[in-house]
Design a protein around this motif. Structure first.
Motif, PDB file in Angstrom:
ATOM      1  N   MET A 137       0.841  -1.194   0.000  1.00  0.00           N
ATOM      2  CA  MET A 137       0.000   0.000   0.000  1.00  0.00           C
ATOM      3  C   MET A 137       0.880   1.249   0.000  1.00  0.00           C
ATOM      4  O   MET A 137       1.844   1.352   0.768  1.00  0.00           O
ATOM      5  CB  MET A 137      -0.902   0.006   1.247  1.00  0.00           C
ATOM      6  N   GLU A 138       0.569   2.183  -0.869  1.00  0.00           N
ATOM      7  CA  GLU A 138       1.302   3.440  -0.917  1.00  0.00           C
ATOM      8  C   GLU A 138       0.850   4.360   0.226  1.00  0.00           C
ATOM      9  O   GLU A 138      -0.300   4.301   0.668  1.00  0.00           O
ATOM     10  CB  GLU A 138       1.071   4.132  -2.261  1.00  0.00           C
ATOM     11  N   HIS A 139       1.768   5.202   0.692  1.00  0.00           N
ATOM     12  CA  HIS A 139       1.467   6.097   1.794  1.00  0.00           C
ATOM     13  C   HIS A 139       1.794   7.535   1.421  1.00  0.00           C
ATOM     14  O   HIS A 139       2.625   7.789   0.533  1.00  0.00           O
ATOM     15  CB  HIS A 139       2.282   5.725   3.040  1.00  0.00           C
ATOM     16  N   LEU A 140       1.155   8.461   2.129  1.00  0.00           N
ATOM     17  CA  LEU A 140       1.509   9.869   2.000  1.00  0.00           C
ATOM     18  C   LEU A 140       2.868  10.119   2.649  1.00  0.00           C
ATOM     19  O   LEU A 140       3.269   9.407   3.570  1.00  0.00           O
ATOM     20  CB  LEU A 140       0.451  10.745   2.672  1.00  0.00           C
ATOM     21  N   HIS A 141       3.537  11.178   2.200  1.00  0.00           N
ATOM     22  CA  HIS A 141       4.797  11.606   2.819  1.00  0.00           C
ATOM     23  C   HIS A 141       4.760  13.123   2.922  1.00  0.00           C
ATOM     24  O   HIS A 141       4.723  13.819   1.900  1.00  0.00           O
ATOM     25  CB  HIS A 141       6.007  11.150   1.991  1.00  0.00           C
ATOM     26  N   TYR A 142       4.785  13.626   4.162  1.00  0.00           N
ATOM     27  CA  TYR A 142       4.700  15.054   4.393  1.00  0.00           C
ATOM     28  C   TYR A 142       6.089  15.691   4.341  1.00  0.00           C
ATOM     29  O   TYR A 142       7.111  15.006   4.549  1.00  0.00           O
ATOM     30  CB  TYR A 142       4.050  15.327   5.749  1.00  0.00           C
ATOM     31  N   PRO A 143       6.138  16.999   4.095  1.00  0.00           N
ATOM     32  CA  PRO A 143       7.449  17.658   3.993  1.00  0.00           C
ATOM     33  C   PRO A 143       8.304  17.468   5.243  1.00  0.00           C
ATOM     34  O   PRO A 143       7.816  17.627   6.375  1.00  0.00           O
ATOM     35  CB  PRO A 143       7.075  19.136   3.801  1.00  0.00           C
ATOM     36  N   ASN A 144       9.557  17.097   5.035  1.00  0.00           N
ATOM     37  CA  ASN A 144      10.584  17.015   6.082  1.00  0.00           C
ATOM     38  C   ASN A 144      10.294  15.982   7.167  1.00  0.00           C
ATOM     39  O   ASN A 144      10.889  16.035   8.247  1.00  0.00           O
ATOM     40  CB  ASN A 144      10.798  18.385   6.745  1.00  0.00           C
ATOM     41  N   GLU A 145       9.409  15.023   6.913  1.00  0.00           N
ATOM     42  CA  GLU A 145       9.171  14.007   7.932  1.00  0.00           C
ATOM     43  C   GLU A 145      10.346  13.032   7.967  1.00  0.00           C
ATOM     44  O   GLU A 145      11.016  12.777   6.965  1.00  0.00           O
ATOM     45  CB  GLU A 145       7.869  13.256   7.662  1.00  0.00           C
ATOM     46  N   SER A 146      10.618  12.459   9.124  1.00  0.00           N
ATOM     47  CA  SER A 146      11.718  11.512   9.291  1.00  0.00           C
ATOM     48  C   SER A 146      11.247  10.093   8.982  1.00  0.00           C
ATOM     49  O   SER A 146      10.052   9.808   8.963  1.00  0.00           O
ATOM     50  CB  SER A 146      12.249  11.574  10.726  1.00  0.00           C
ATOM     51  N   THR A 147      12.196   9.211   8.758  1.00  0.00           N
ATOM     52  CA  THR A 147      11.846   7.801   8.553  1.00  0.00           C
ATOM     53  C   THR A 147      11.226   7.215   9.821  1.00  0.00           C
ATOM     54  O   THR A 147      10.360   6.345   9.749  1.00  0.00           O
ATOM     55  CB  THR A 147      13.090   6.991   8.155  1.00  0.00           C
ATOM     56  N   GLU A 148      11.671   7.707  10.996  1.00  0.00           N
ATOM     57  CA  GLU A 148      11.104   7.242  12.261  1.00  0.00           C
ATOM     58  C   GLU A 148       9.623   7.616  12.352  1.00  0.00           C
ATOM     59  O   GLU A 148       8.784   6.799  12.748  1.00  0.00           O
ATOM     60  CB  GLU A 148      11.871   7.848  13.429  1.00  0.00           C
ATOM     61  N   TYR A 149       9.327   8.864  11.965  1.00  0.00           N
ATOM     62  CA  TYR A 149       7.930   9.302  11.985  1.00  0.00           C
ATOM     63  C   TYR A 149       7.095   8.460  11.033  1.00  0.00           C
ATOM     64  O   TYR A 149       6.009   7.985  11.397  1.00  0.00           O
ATOM     65  CB  TYR A 149       7.818  10.773  11.592  1.00  0.00           C
ATOM     66  N   ARG A 150       7.590   8.247   9.800  1.00  0.00           N
ATOM     67  CA  ARG A 150       6.799   7.521   8.810  1.00  0.00           C
ATOM     68  C   ARG A 150       6.551   6.080   9.238  1.00  0.00           C
ATOM     69  O   ARG A 150       5.447   5.546   9.051  1.00  0.00           O
ATOM     70  CB  ARG A 150       7.500   7.589   7.444  1.00  0.00           C
ATOM     71  N   ALA A 151       7.559   5.457   9.840  1.00  0.00           N
ATOM     72  CA  ALA A 151       7.360   4.076  10.298  1.00  0.00           C
ATOM     73  C   ALA A 151       6.296   4.009  11.388  1.00  0.00           C
ATOM     74  O   ALA A 151       5.420   3.130  11.372  1.00  0.00           O
ATOM     75  CB  ALA A 151       8.680   3.506  10.813  1.00  0.00           C
ATOM     76  N   ALA A 152       6.349   4.957  12.337  1.00  0.00           N
ATOM     77  CA  ALA A 152       5.359   4.975  13.415  1.00  0.00           C
ATOM     78  C   ALA A 152       3.969   5.311  12.882  1.00  0.00           C
ATOM     79  O   ALA A 152       2.964   4.723  13.299  1.00  0.00           O
ATOM     80  CB  ALA A 152       5.771   5.986  14.486  1.00  0.00           C
ATOM     81  N   ARG A 153       3.920   6.254  11.925  1.00  0.00           N
ATOM     82  CA  ARG A 153       2.617   6.639  11.375  1.00  0.00           C
ATOM     83  C   ARG A 153       2.004   5.497  10.570  1.00  0.00           C
ATOM     84  O   ARG A 153       0.787   5.268  10.628  1.00  0.00           O
ATOM     85  CB  ARG A 153       2.777   7.885  10.485  1.00  0.00           C
ATOM     86  N   ASN A 154       2.818   4.769   9.817  1.00  0.00           N
ATOM     87  CA  ASN A 154       2.288   3.649   9.046  1.00  0.00           C
ATOM     88  C   ASN A 154       1.745   2.547   9.963  1.00  0.00           C
ATOM     89  O   ASN A 154       0.726   1.922   9.666  1.00  0.00           O
ATOM     90  CB  ASN A 154       3.365   3.077   8.127  1.00  0.00           C
TER      91      ASN A 154
END
Length: 239
Positions: free
Chosen positions: A1-18
């Motif tokens: 599944m594709e995900h959104l990516h917000y400006p300047n977000e970290s990989t840590e944030y994206r992993a937790a958000r997913n």
């Protein structure tokens, strides 16, 4: 599944958000499954009587209306018991903020079902409060002359002994309560379909006591914020 990516977000944030998104998707599926089970409930008991309520009519004068007339063109009727009995100086702030939100939704609900707000104060008092709050789409009814709130737990007077103990209602005392009740017309009879009983169920440890409200936009919005709900509770007035 594709995900959104917000400006300047970290990989840590994206992993937790997913990971959180996966839980949100599972919760959505659970909510839909519970809603399907609710819709599949068998009809409940026939109402005890064709209750007579009081409302402000089209001539701006009080008039009586029977429960059977409240359905309008629909087969489903939703009644919300509002904690604003004659003994209260002001209405319940929790009920009031909920109705602030429902006032906008009421114009849309009317396309699918009949919705009315009931309370034990005289209709003139209810109308005055609706005017003060700016409610333009809610239909308010007085139960002052009937036993609807007692029969369908808009007050505590018919609680069982066990329910009184669980809800901390002292012997010899009673008060009004908040509850949604849904009714259905079937084969010429009015029968109960569903009530918001979860509001009377004890919350789990550390669970927000308003977490069971299915229609309250305020708590859902606060749940989106880092601050969350905290110990906040709405006020009737903020001035």
């Amino acid at each position: 599944m594709e995900h959104l990516h917000y400006p300047n977000e970290s990989t840590e944030y994206r992993a937790a958000r997913n990971a959180l998104l996966d839980e949100e998707i599972a919760l959505r599926a659970q909510i839909e499954a519970v809603a399907a089970r609710r819709r599949a409930l068998p009809l409940g008991g026939e109402v005890l009587q064709d209750y007579v309520f009081e409302r402000i009519g089209k001539t701006s004068m009080p008039e009586q209306v029977r429960m059977s007339e409240l359905f309008g063109p629909h087969e489903t009727l939703v009644l919300y018991s509002f904690m604003y009995g004659p003994e209260r100086e002001l209405p319940c702030p929790g009920c009031t903020h909920l109705l602030d939100g429902l006032d906008g939704a009421a114009r849309h609900v009317g396309e699918r079902a009949a919705l009315h707000i009931v309370a034990k104060s005289p209709i003139a008092r209810l109308a005055a409060w609706a005017h003060e709050r700016g409610w333009e789409h809610l239909s308010l009814l007085s139960t002052a002359g009937n036993t609807f709130d007692a029969d369908y737990f808009g007050d505590t007077s018919k609680f069982s002994k066990g329910m009184r103990a669980q809800h901390h209602v002292p012997d010899g005392q009673n008060w009004d309560e908040t509850i949604f009740n849904v009714f259905r017309k079937a084969n010429g009879k009015i029968r109960h379909f569903w009530g918001s009983e979860m509001s009377f169920a004890p919350p789990a440890p550390k669970q927000h006591h308003r977490a069971g409200d299915l229609v309250d936009p305020l708590w859902g919005l606060l749940d989106m914020t880092p601050e969350g709900r905290g110990d906040f509770f709405p006020k009737v007035r903020y001035d």
